[in-house]
Design an enzyme around this catalytic site. Structure first.
Site, PDB file in Angstrom:
ATOM      1  N   GLY A 110       0.555 -10.586   1.811  1.00 39.80           N
ATOM      2  CA  GLY A 110       0.244 -10.134   3.166  1.00 39.80           C
ATOM      3  C   GLY A 110      -1.236 -10.313   3.424  1.00 39.80           C
ATOM      4  N   ARG A 126      -9.109   1.521   8.114  1.00 41.14           N
ATOM      5  CA  ARG A 126      -9.349   1.285   6.689  1.00 41.14           C
ATOM      6  C   ARG A 126     -10.584   1.990   6.131  1.00 41.14           C
ATOM      7  NH1 ARG A 126     -10.210  -2.874   4.465  1.00 41.14           N
ATOM      8  NH2 ARG A 126      -8.908  -2.519   2.656  1.00 41.14           N
ATOM      9  N   CYS A 149     -13.682  11.705  18.021  1.00 49.46           N
ATOM     10  CA  CYS A 149     -14.198  13.010  17.613  1.00 49.46           C
ATOM     11  C   CYS A 149     -13.780  13.368  16.200  1.00 49.46           C
ATOM     12  CB  CYS A 149     -13.738  14.062  18.607  1.00 49.46           C
ATOM     13  SG  CYS A 149     -14.277  13.652  20.257  1.00 49.46           S
TER      14      CYS A 149
HETATM   15  C1  PLP Z   1       2.624  -4.149   1.385  1.00 49.24           C
HETATM   16  C2  PLP Z   1       3.560  -4.919   0.543  1.00 49.24           C
HETATM   17  C3  PLP Z   1       3.304  -6.268   0.255  1.00 49.24           C
HETATM   18  C4  PLP Z   1       2.057  -6.981   0.706  1.00 49.24           C
HETATM   19  O1  PLP Z   1       0.932  -6.575  -0.015  1.00 49.24           O
HETATM   20  P1  PLP Z   1      -0.442  -7.367   0.167  1.00 49.24           P
HETATM   21  O2  PLP Z   1      -1.392  -6.660  -0.710  1.00 49.24           O
HETATM   22  O3  PLP Z   1      -0.810  -7.304   1.593  1.00 49.24           O
HETATM   23  O4  PLP Z   1      -0.197  -8.766  -0.305  1.00 49.24           O
HETATM   24  C5  PLP Z   1       4.246  -6.968  -0.450  1.00 49.24           C
HETATM   25  N1  PLP Z   1       5.394  -6.377  -0.899  1.00 49.24           N
HETATM   26  C6  PLP Z   1       5.653  -5.077  -0.664  1.00 49.24           C
HETATM   27  C7  PLP Z   1       6.919  -4.493  -1.151  1.00 49.24           C
HETATM   28  C8  PLP Z   1       4.749  -4.308   0.061  1.00 49.24           C
HETATM   29  O5  PLP Z   1       5.009  -3.017   0.287  1.00 49.24           O
END
Ligand code: PLP
Length: 422
Positions: free
Chosen positions: A275, A312, A344
């Protein structure tokens, strides 16, 4: 961050000056580079070109339909964690056969929806979930293709809130019970176990935790095979980190080599769920400075992006590089400032005592590496409108999510009749 560079004294997204986007769309605004997203996806795909691997983009990192579509056009599938994300993936044109459904708490309705669309795989994280899925699938006359997500009890050596593979984390089935549950899965009606899944965390900056986790999973596969079980799929999750502050995250080529070594001889199809790696560095959040306020001991740069837009820093103590959109003159002296938002909450702080070239009210700032877990985690806290999203392609940009209006936001609430008309 080759997609965001200074040209003619101003930060550009690809060939578009950010001041143009800010002028037309307003601030705060998320801005993504389509070229950057494609480059990362292509790197990952290429690294695995000589292995039987499929890539399922973890939609929760950035779930805009345009981003999912951009990736779908490269042949990338989707990893989703809710019915909403599954609907997004389908709406963006990801074939159901390329969708994996992950997550620790799927409801019966979500299972029914996924089974109805005949998606590639449902990753099951507990025995009660397995039994419910069996019941739902049986009632529908369907067979659920599943992988068991195991918890290998490995420290991913990342921030505690994004660590998922230790035994004290809620995720997955403890690896010592995996054989027993796999057998159960094979016996239950409506369930077809096809493999094992693992995902130990996010923003991993070294390979050793992957190595350890994948070896444990490979051993499990051999044990299951020895029992006569069929294991055709290995889903090795996501988690490869990006550079926020000079970290040197693993290169996908080295990661792919590790996978090849650990899975040698297993004869399985591989799946990956990156991701952050795909979108993290390909997005920025552009804000405008409202005030520069000199406090007793600190200088505050108050800008119009806030924790509701990018959570974040407050949630994970995350560090984001922040640069002025107008290129600072060479050799200019830097002031240590706190860069904060208007919400706030004291936690509404993007950076503390950060060296920044002199800025003034009206200047634009770019908060870098905000393409992952930025817009998707935003809210309308303080009744602030969700920041719009823009996707850049060369010298063209498109609004891929407009800023909502206050009317739209307020119309979501309903005042009961018994409270009267005001
Ligand atoms: C969040 C998640 C990902 C992606 O993680 P990244 O660090 O963004 O690559 C992949 N698999 C599962 C099951 C997740 O919960």
């Amino acid at each position: 961050m080759t997609d965001f560079t200074y040209r003619n004294g101003e930060l550009h997204a690809e060939d578009v000056p950010l001041s143009r986007i800010a002028a037309e769309v307003g601030t705060p605004v998320y801005c993504y580079s389509s070229t950057g997203i494609e480059r990362q996806a292509t790197r990952f795909l290429k690294a695995f070109a000589d292995q039987p691997a499929s890539i399922h983009y973890a939609v929760k990192a950035n779930s805009n339909l345009a981003v999912i579509r951009l990736l779908a056009k490269l042949g990338v599938g989707a990893d989703v964690v809710s019915e909403g994300e599954l609907r997004r993936a389908l709406a963006a044109g990801v074939p159901a056969q390329k969708i994996v459904f992950s997550g620790v708490g799927k409801s019966a309705e979500e299972m029914e929806f996924a089974l109805g669309r005949d998606i590639f795989q449902i990753n099951v994280e507990s025995e009660p979930e397995l039994r419910l899925l069996s019941a739902v699938a049986s009632r529908m006359g369907k067979t659920a293709r599943i992988a068991l997500r195991v918890n290998p009890d490995v420290d991913a050596r990342t921030h505690a809130k994004i660590s998922t593979g230790k035994k004290e984390n809620k995720f997955g089935i403890e690896i010592d019970r995996a054989q027993e549950i796999y057998r159960l899965a094979a016996d239950l009606p409506g369930i077809s176990p096809q493999g094992i899944a693992v995902h130990i965390g996010s923003q991993l900056t070294r390979l050793s935790p992957f190595d350890l986790a994948f070896q444990r999973v490979a051993e499990l596969v051999r044990q299951l095979r020895a029992e006569g079980m069929t294991v055709s799929q290995l889903d090795l999750g996501g988690g490869i980190g990006i550079s926020y502050r000079g970290e040197v995250p693993p290169d996908p080529v080295d990661y792919a080599q590790l996978v090849k070594r650990v899975t040698a001889g297993l004869d399985v199809s591989l799946a990956f769920e990156p991701g952050r790696y795909i979108v993290g560095n390909a997005g920025i959040l552009v804000s405008r400075i409202l005030y520069v306020k000199q406090g007793l001991s600190r200088r505050f740069v108050i800008q119009d992006a806030a924790m509701n837009d990018l959570i974040r820093p407050s949630l994970y103590e995350a560090w984001h590089e922040i640069v002025p959109v107008k290129e600072p003159a060479a050799g200019v002296s830097l002031d240590a400032v706190d860069i904060v938002g208007p919400v706030c909450e004291t936690g509404d702080t993007f950076a503390t005592e950060r060296p920044l070239s002199p800025v003034e009210s009206g200047d634009l700032l770019a908060i870098l590496s905000a393409g992952a877990y930025g817009a998707t985690m935003s809210s309308s806290y303080n009744t602030r409108l969700l920041a719009p999203e823009v996707l850049v392609r060369g010298s063209v940009f498109s609004v891929i999510r407009p800023r909502p209006s206050f009317e739209e936001l307020l119309s979501q609430d309903k005042i009961p009749d018994w409270l009267g008309q005001g």
